[in-house]
Each structure stands twice: as structure tokens, then as C-alpha cells.
Scaffold this motif. Structure first.
Motif: not given
Lengths: 58, 467
Positions: A31-32, A35, A39
Motif C-alpha cells: 500500500a505504501g 502511494t 504521488v
């Protein structure tokens, strides 16, 4: 990659589904990393968009 | 006998379980429906903004509006949601610790509102969580609405990416902080000053309106708006029916926006098992909105008609009417709503004229409709609602009641939360050369320079259409 569960049977109990993410990569660092990727993509789009825009105004 | 009691107990448990499932699914559906309803606000802003634009800039305005919507939602996911949960007690508590209700602070926000680490389970599909996604979606649309409000004021001369940066700051940091302080049971404006803003008159509308003012001061007017002697020219949009219809769509979306401000009963996150409330835990029903939103819309239209006889300002008055009573939609009597919203409709155009007299080119009156009327609404509630408890029955004994002073403090804070970030971020964007479109490009028309499409067939555009 791939889904974290081979069976949903172990994720269901007397209280219903257990409280956890059901998305691909749940319970891991995925998930990180997604992200971070999202971004970076958003910032790159803004940078390229601004570069193109300034060219239009020349 | 014992068997019968056991069977009956099992039946009751099954009925209770089924009722809870129904309640949970209803609550999930309730907030889910508010999301597409609020998308209608954006459909409205899109039409409104494009209609208020001259033919030569129509698509450029639409593109800017769409990008604000898109980037604000994405940014709200990455860090905006965190602001809302982390900051209710800050800066009174510099460490941003948990408040009395223990649903705030950096620790809580880190656990539920970041799209990485353990909290990621509440930022995506979750097997047992029927609430986080619909609440996040509704708040994301609040954020996008806040950003879109400022958009219309800046049309026809702001650069696209520069505007997107401003919109992200407005929709995440400014609105997220305002909501944390004034729209959260742990928010310091609520607990220390009794600030009450049920429908976000201050924390969405005033923040967005005065953010726009801060940007406008750095951006400057459209080419041709003001004459050398300081007098203003009217720059007509190319399609008044589009603008007026857009405004009406915004009103439709407001019904979704405002119903999302109610906390339903019977869930783990509810204030009560059997009663709906405001976000402050004070009594609230959808019926209250059923009375007061239509009456506010009507009052605003009539008030603006009295002063202007202009359908653009009448529909702006409709918006202003709702904004003027938004803070107290939960406690106002219907006739009070008519009176307050009519006054809002009447003061709207004179306030906009005053702003224009100061050399501010607010293309659609957003500063006045959302900023000035938002603050007006906060102060009116401070006068009429003084003494009402600020929080619900669960509140600590030292809970502060609504007062004029508390609403005044809230109004000042909302003004500053809008204006200061708006001015600062647009100043920085300006210094980077990304704020104002060169005058020569404005005169030529933005669409021909930066949009590879045409709004209307050439045969439909008259020689005077772009003036």
C-alpha cells in the motif's frame, strides 16, 4: 504480487468478516509503495503540465 | 419451558443481528448517496464557470475546473484526511494530542488516515469496515467543493497548474484544518468557544471565499476589466442560461452536501443508538433540512430579485440564502430562515459592488456569495442561537455554549484560514511565474493557445461572441 488469501474461510468467524484490508497487497508494504508511485505520477504530471503550459505562453 | 426460552433468546438475537445489518447497510447507503449528489455541485460549478466565461476561454475554464476537482480528491486521499483527524486540538495542544472524545490527534490520525502502513487497511476496501470509505468519499467531495468555489472567481487569467496548486492547498490544508477546528467534537473552536457551523457556512464557504480573495489580490483583474480611471467594465459571460442552470445544479447538490452533515444513529461511530445528530452530537433530523433548505433558497432568490432583477444574481442569491442559514439549519425556525436568507439575497449585490470598487475582479461574485455571506451567517447564528449547548448530552460539564463572541472568533479564524493561505500560496506561485496568464494571451483567447479542441462549431460563433 498476487492476492494475500488462498481462501476466505479463515477470514470469517462468528462476528463476520475480520477487520482487515481486502485489497491486493493488504497487510504488506505494498500500500505504501503504491502511494509513493501515485504521488510521483501526480507530481510528474504537474511538472510536465506546467512545462507545456509555459511553452504555450511564449 | 427452558427449551422455549432458549429458542426465544436465539430468535431475539437473530432479529437484533438482522436489524443491525439493516442499520449498517442503510447508514452506508445514506452516506454513499451523498457522494454522487455532491458531484452535482461540481457539474453545476462546471456549467456556471463555463457560462460565465467568454467564448474564447470556455474550454480552458472547464479544464481548470475539472483538474481542481481531480487533484483535490487525490491530495485529500494522500494527506488531507489526515489533517482533519490530526489537528482538532492543535495548536492549543502543540503536540496535537487526543481530545476529550478520543477521536482526534496525530496518534489517532496515524492509525486510520494514512494510505500506508497499518492504517492503510482503513484507506481502501476492508472486509468489516462499512464506514471509512463513505465518510472519506463525502469529505473528499467537501474538499473538492471548497476548491471549486474559489475557481470561478479566478477565470480567464489564472494559469492552470498554478491554480491546481492553489486548489490543493485550499481543499486539503485550509479546509482540512478549518473542519478539524470547527467541525469536530474535539475541535478547539467547538470546545473552547462553542463554535457552531452545522452546514459549513464558515469552514467551507467563508474559507473558500476569502482564499479566493487572497489569490485575487496577487492575480489581478482580467485584461479590460478596469479602465485607467479605476471604473469597472462589465465582462459578460457567453451563456447566461448555462450559468443559471449550473447554479441550480449546485443547489441540488447542496441537498446531498447538507444531508452528509448528519450523523446517523445505531452504529459504533454514532453519537446515539436511536437518534440522529449534527456532527457536534446535538439533535438533528433530515426533516429540519426538508423545511429549511427550500425556504432558504426561496428567500435568497426573492431578496436578490428585490435588489437586482437579474437572473444571475437571483440564482447567486439562492446560493447565498442557503449559505446564510447553513450554520444554523438544525435550529432555525422556517420563518426565521425566510427572513435571514432574504436579507442575504438583498445585501449580496451591494457587497459585490463594494468589492469591485476596491479594484478586485471577482468574475462570479464568489468572494461575496461564499465569503461575506458565510461570515454573515456565522454571526447571525451567534445572535439568534446564543445559549444553545455546543455539544450533545455526552459532553463534559464545562462545555461552552453558542455565543456571539464564539461565533465572532470562529468568523475571524475562518477568514484567516482562507485569506492567509490564499495570499501566501498564490504569492509563491506568482514568484515562480505560474500565476497570471500573459495579457497578450488573454487578449488572444486561452482556448486557441492551450486547448486542442473547440467549444462550438465555427458557424455558431458570431463576430461579437468573444467580446
Amino acid at each position: 504480487m498476487g492476492y494475500f488469501a488462498e481462501s476466505f474461510a479463515e477470514l470469517y468467524n462468528a462476528d463476520g468478516w475480520i477487520d482487515m484490508g481486502m485489497f491486493i497487497g493488504a497487510g504488506s508494504s505494498a500500500a505504501g509503495w503504491w502511494t509513493v508511485i501515485a504521488v510521483v505520477m501526480l507530481l510528474a504530471v504537474l511538472a510536465k503540465g506546467n512545462s507545456d503550459e509555459q511553452d504555450h505562453y511564449k | 419451558m427452558e427449551d422455549q426460552i432458549l429458542a426465544l433468546t436465539a430468535d431475539v438475537a437473530a432479529i437484533k443481528s438482522a436489524a443491525q445489518v439493516t442499520n449498517t447497510m442503510f447508514a452506508e447507503m445514506y452516506y454513499y448517496v451523498t457522494i454522487p449528489l455532491m458531484v452535482l455541485i461540481h457539474a453545476g460549478f462546471l456549467l456556471y464557470e463555463m457560462g460565465a466565461t467568454r467564448v474564447k476561454n470556455v474550454l480552458s475554464s472547464g479544464m481548470k475546473n475539472l483538474l481542481a476537482f481531480a487533484f483535490t480528491i487525490a491530495a485529500w486521499y494522500v494527506f488531507g484526511w489526515w489533517f482533519y483527524w490530526a489537528l482538532p486540538t492543535w495548536p492549543l495542544d502543540l503536540a496535537a494530542g487526543a481530545g476529550y472524545m478520543e477521536i482526534s490527534g496525530t496518534g489517532y490520525a496515524n492509525a486510520i488516515a494514512l494510505p500506508w502502513g497499518d492504517s492503510a487497511q482503513y484507506m481502501g476496501p476492508n472486509m468489516a469496515d462499512n464506514a471509512s470509505g463513505v465518510f472519506w468519499g463525502a469529505f473528499a467531495l467537501f474538499a473538492a467543493t471548497t476548491a471549486s468555489i474559489a475557481s470561478g472567481a479566478l477565470i480567464e487569467r489564472i494559469q492552470t497548474v498554478g491554480f491546481v496548486i492553489c486548489a490543493i492547498v485550499l481543499g486539503t490544508a485550509a479546509w482540512g484544518t478549518a473542519a478539524a477546528w470547527g467541525w469536530h467534537a474535539d475541535g478547539w473552536l467547538v470546545t473552547k468557544f462553542g463554535y457552531h457551523d452545522f452546514g459549513a457556512a464558515g469552514l467551507v464557504h467563508a474559507v473558500a471565499g476569502f482564499f479566493a480573495l487572497g489569490v485575487l489580490m496577487n492575480l489581478g483583474p482580467r485584461v479590460g476589466k478596469f479602465n485607467a480611471d479605476g471604473s469597472a467594465n462589465h465582462i459578460a459571460g457567453h451563456n447566461m442560461p448555462l450559468t443559471v442552470t449550473g447554479l441550480m445544479l449546485i443547489i441540488v447538490g447542496f441537498f446531498g452536501f447538507l444531508m452528509a452533515c448528519i450523523i446517523l444513529p445505531g452504529e459504533g461511530w454514532s453519537w446515539y443508538a436511536d437518534k440522529g445528530t449534527t456532527i457536534y452530537g446535538t439533535p438533528m433530523t433530515l426533516s429540519a433540512l426538508g423545511f429549511n433548505i427550500p425556504l432558504a433558497a426561496a428567500g435568497g432568490i426573492i431578496g436578490a430579485w428585490v435588489i437586482t432583477r437579474d437572473p444571475f444574481w437571483m440564482m447567486s442569491g439562492c446560493l447565498a440564502g442557503i449559505i446564510s442559514v447553513a450554520a444554523g439549519l438544525d435550529v432555525y425556525f422556517g420563518s426565521t430562515v425566510i427572513a435571514v436568507s432574504m436579507v442575504a439575497g438583498m445585501i449580496l449585490k451591494p457587497c459585490a459592488n463594494w468589492l469591485e470598487g476596491l479594484g478586485i475582479d471577482d468574475a462570479v461574485g464568489a468572494v461575496t456569495v461564499h465569503g461575506t455571506i458565510g461570515l454573515f451567517g456565522l454571526l447571525v447564528l451567534g445572535i439568534l442561537g446564543s445559549g444553545m449547548p455546543g455539544l450533545g448530552a455526552f459532553a463534559p460539564e464545562d462545555t461552552v455554549a453558542i455565543s456571539f463572541f464564539g461565533q465572532l472568533v470562529g468568523a475571524v479564524v475562518m477568514f484567516l484560514l482562507g485569506f492567509v493561505p490564499g495570499y501566501v500560496v498564490s504569492w509563491l506561485v506568482d514568484k515562480a511565474g505560474m500565476l497570471r496568464i500573459p495579457d497578450a494571451v488573454q487578449e488572444k483567447g486561452l482556448d486557441s493557445v492551450k486547448v486542442p479542441a473547440q467549444a462550438y462549431p465555427e458557424s455558431m460563433i458570431s463576430s461579437g461572441s468573444d467580446s
